[in-house]
Motif scaffolding. Structure first.
Motif, short mmCIF file in Angstrom:
data_model
loop_
_atom_site.label_atom_id
_atom_site.label_comp_id
_atom_site.label_asym_id
_atom_site.label_seq_id
_atom_site.Cartn_x
_atom_site.Cartn_y
_atom_site.Cartn_z
N ALA A 159 0.83 -1.21 0.00
CA ALA A 159 0.00 0.00 0.00
C ALA A 159 0.87 1.26 0.00
N SER A 160 1.96 1.25 0.75
CA SER A 160 2.86 2.41 0.78
C SER A 160 3.51 2.64 -0.57
N THR A 161 3.77 1.55 -1.30
CA THR A 161 4.38 1.69 -2.63
C THR A 161 3.43 2.33 -3.62
N LEU A 162 2.14 1.98 -3.53
CA LEU A 162 1.16 2.51 -4.48
C LEU A 162 0.53 3.83 -4.02
N ALA A 163 0.78 4.23 -2.79
CA ALA A 163 0.12 5.43 -2.25
C ALA A 163 0.38 6.69 -3.08
N PRO A 164 1.61 6.95 -3.55
CA PRO A 164 1.81 8.18 -4.35
C PRO A 164 0.95 8.22 -5.62
N ILE A 165 0.76 7.07 -6.27
CA ILE A 165 -0.07 7.04 -7.48
C ILE A 165 -1.52 7.33 -7.12
N ILE A 166 -2.00 6.75 -6.03
CA ILE A 166 -3.39 6.99 -5.60
C ILE A 166 -3.58 8.46 -5.22
N ASN A 167 -2.61 9.04 -4.52
CA ASN A 167 -2.73 10.45 -4.13
C ASN A 167 -2.74 11.36 -5.36
N PHE A 168 -1.91 11.02 -6.36
CA PHE A 168 -1.89 11.81 -7.59
C PHE A 168 -3.23 11.73 -8.31
N ALA A 169 -3.80 10.53 -8.36
CA ALA A 169 -5.11 10.37 -9.01
C ALA A 169 -6.19 11.13 -8.25
N GLN A 170 -6.08 11.16 -6.93
CA GLN A 170 -7.07 11.88 -6.14
C GLN A 170 -6.98 13.38 -6.38
N ARG A 171 -5.76 13.88 -6.62
CA ARG A 171 -5.62 15.31 -6.93
C ARG A 171 -6.24 15.66 -8.28
N LEU A 172 -6.42 14.66 -9.13
CA LEU A 172 -7.10 14.87 -10.41
C LEU A 172 -8.61 14.74 -10.29
N LYS A 173 -9.11 14.81 -9.05
CA LYS A 173 -10.55 14.75 -8.77
C LYS A 173 -11.16 13.36 -9.03
N ILE A 174 -10.32 12.34 -9.04
CA ILE A 174 -10.82 10.96 -9.17
C ILE A 174 -11.10 10.42 -7.77
N PRO A 175 -12.27 9.85 -7.52
CA PRO A 175 -12.54 9.28 -6.19
C PRO A 175 -11.49 8.26 -5.80
N ARG A 176 -11.17 8.26 -4.52
CA ARG A 176 -10.06 7.41 -4.06
C ARG A 176 -10.34 5.94 -4.32
N TRP A 177 -11.56 5.48 -4.09
CA TRP A 177 -11.88 4.07 -4.31
C TRP A 177 -11.75 3.70 -5.78
N LEU A 178 -12.15 4.64 -6.67
CA LEU A 178 -12.03 4.38 -8.10
C LEU A 178 -10.56 4.38 -8.53
N ALA A 179 -9.76 5.27 -7.93
CA ALA A 179 -8.33 5.30 -8.25
C ALA A 179 -7.65 3.99 -7.86
#
Length: 374
Positions: free
Chosen positions: A44-64
């Motif tokens: 999860a820590s490895t993928l967290a930066p990608i998820i955070n970047f997607a969330q900044r693009l207004k993508i819901p976290r669960w969808l990201a």
């Protein structure tokens, strides 16, 4: 009154010891689940930066999280389809030719011993035992089994169990999608002000653990590509891709991985004859130095900032307790623990000492007088 206090303190100490003992026993019984959780946290820590970047693009976290997981599965599928068959064929061919390579190495060793004038029968018997394929195979399987069976078979279950892989994906996905709720629930177990202090350390700990794995994956991928192309250039195109993949995978293990990845390539190079062995040896020496002095400081070093000695101890300790999995997952946990030690103990300690010196300015100019030797 004093007797009552002593009895109460003794009972409290006894209750604490019983609680600690029961907790350790419970953790031991749940060691397999704890290992899965440790791997899930790293993933999860490895993928967290990608998820955070997607969330900044207004993508819901669960969808990201779903999109990232589907992308990873697609990348792995494409890789297996395009290079998987070639890698498996080359490794299978290498396994079939291994007996001939071992015989060739034995012949070369006997010739070298004869040229050096060491013609005693005991030396030739020792060489025959060293290069006996059955003995080598039995030793390799025995060593591998001992390494994999560390921690009472937990590691074997993790490596071979499809259910364990699915659980890791499930746990890490839930951690990524509901991280805020999980963090709030966890830190609420601690009294103030430790709840806010621990909550503030989640992000730096996650960045350090994830950054370690990200750096190692990038470095290993670069080295696998370089070694594959270099082996093709040196005339070992028959096994170049398979040997490059082996070197890249083993390189995920710090310190010892590069050596393990170089052994198969050196065996094939000796069998090729001529100067191929020396060129391949020079290749791995250059690659190892580039990794140690260029790639690791650039891609891994800035994220972990853990002394090499502690990293080595983490690899050795993890391999001793948990086998190959331990050598991979213990170093990032050590890196994360170093953040907690630094931010929750060392920095407050230094700050308290500095504030104490500011309150007593007359002591700042005093030099410590060394104790005279006796």
């Amino acid at each position: 009154m004093s007797e009552r206090r002593s009895i109460a303190s003794t009972l409290n100490l006894l209750l604490i010891l019983i609680a600690v003992s029961l907790s350790l026993l419970l953790l031991w019984q749940l060691r397999g689940l704890l290992l899965l959780l440790m791997i899930s946290v790293i993933f999860a820590s490895t993928l967290a930066p990608i998820i955070n970047f997607a969330q900044r693009l207004k993508i819901p976290r669960w969808l990201a999280v779903i999109l990232v997981y589907l992308s990873l599965i697609a990348i792995l599928t494409v890789g297996i389809i395009f290079i998987g068959p070639t890698v498996f064929q080359q490794i299978e061919l290498l396994a079939r030719k291994l007996p001939a390579y071992v015989d060739m190495l034995q012949s070369l060793a006997e010739q070298l011993v004869t040229r050096l004038g060491m013609t005693q029968p005991e030396i030739f018997n020792l060489i025959n035992q060293m290069f006996d394929l059955q003995t080598l195979t039995a030793w390799a399987f025995r060593s591998s089994r001992e390494l994999v069976m560390r921690s009472y078979g937990v590691t074997l279950d993790i490596i071979g169990g499809v259910l364990s892989v699915l659980l890791v994906l499930l746990f890490s996905g839930y951690m990524l999608s509901g991280s805020d709720r999980l963090i709030k629930g966890f830190v609420s177990l601690f009294p103030q002000p430790w709840d806010s202090r621990l909550a503030a350390q989640v992000v730096p700990v996650s960045q350090k653990m994830g950054g370690y794995i990200q750096g190692r994956i990038v470095v290993s991928t670069i080295l696998a590509i370089v070694i594959t192309l270099s082996l093709k250039f040196l005339g070992i195109s028959e096994f170049a891709l398979g040997l490059g993949v082996i070197a890249g995978v083993t390189n995920l293990i710090p310190f010892f991985g590069p050596v393990l990845g170089a052994i198969p390539a050196l065996i094939v190079a000796i069998a090729q004859g001529g100067l191929t062995f020396f060129w391949v040896l020079l290749l791995f020496v250059i690659v190892q130095n580039v990794e140690t002095y260029v790639l690791d400081p650039l891609l891994v070093g800035p994220t972990i900032k853990v002394p090499p000695l502690y990293q080595l101890l983490a690899v050795l300790g993890g391999a001793q307790v948990l086998g190959i999995i331990g050598a991979l997952i213990v170093p990032p946990w050590v890196a994360g623990t170093s953040v907690l030690l630094q931010n929750l103990y060392l920095k407050p300690k230094l700050l308290a000492e500095q504030q104490a010196r500011e309150k007593n300015p007359e002591e700042q100019g005093k030099e410590k007088v060394p104790c005279p030797p006796y």
